[in-house]
Design a protein around this motif. Structure first.
Motif: not given
Length: 108
Positions: A29-43, A70-79
């Motif tokens: 799971v990768c945060p996408e804070p620059a996503n133009p549709h949703d700054p909370n997007a988690l790809a 809670h995951v600002q600055g995190v690049r990847r969350i394994p799952g």
């Protein structure tokens, strides 16, 4: 905190081909804070047996909004993939995933 959720957006951008043709081992799971549709997007990216990363969708918007702070600055969350849905009789194939993040003890 552990999260288990279905993946949204699995029917877009040829993702059904990815889900049906590749052997997927795990997800990230990768945060996408620059996503133009949703700054909370988690790809949600799947990792194949060959180590290739392919996007398979997103954490649903409502769930992502709770997690993103809670995951600002995190690049990847394994799952991992914990379930598959559909795929028969012309239905779209879907995924259920689980992953864990540090919520700072707010949901202990």
């Amino acid at each position: 905190m552990r999260v288990t959720t279905r993946v949204a957006g699995v029917s877009f951008e040829r993702r059904q081909e990815t889900l049906t043709s590749l052997k997927l081992n795990s997800i990230e799971v990768c945060p996408e804070p620059a996503n133009p549709h949703d700054p909370n997007a988690l790809a949600v990216w799947a990792v194949t047996e060959a180590g290739e990363r392919v996007q398979v969708g997103y954490v649903p918007r409502k769930v992502a909004a709770e997690i993103a702070p809670h995951v600002q600055g995190v690049r990847r969350i394994p799952g991992e993939i914990v379930g598959w849905q559909g795929g028969e009789d012309g239905l779209y194939l879907g995924l259920t995933i689980t992953f864990q993040y540090d919520d700072g003890g707010t949901n202990a």
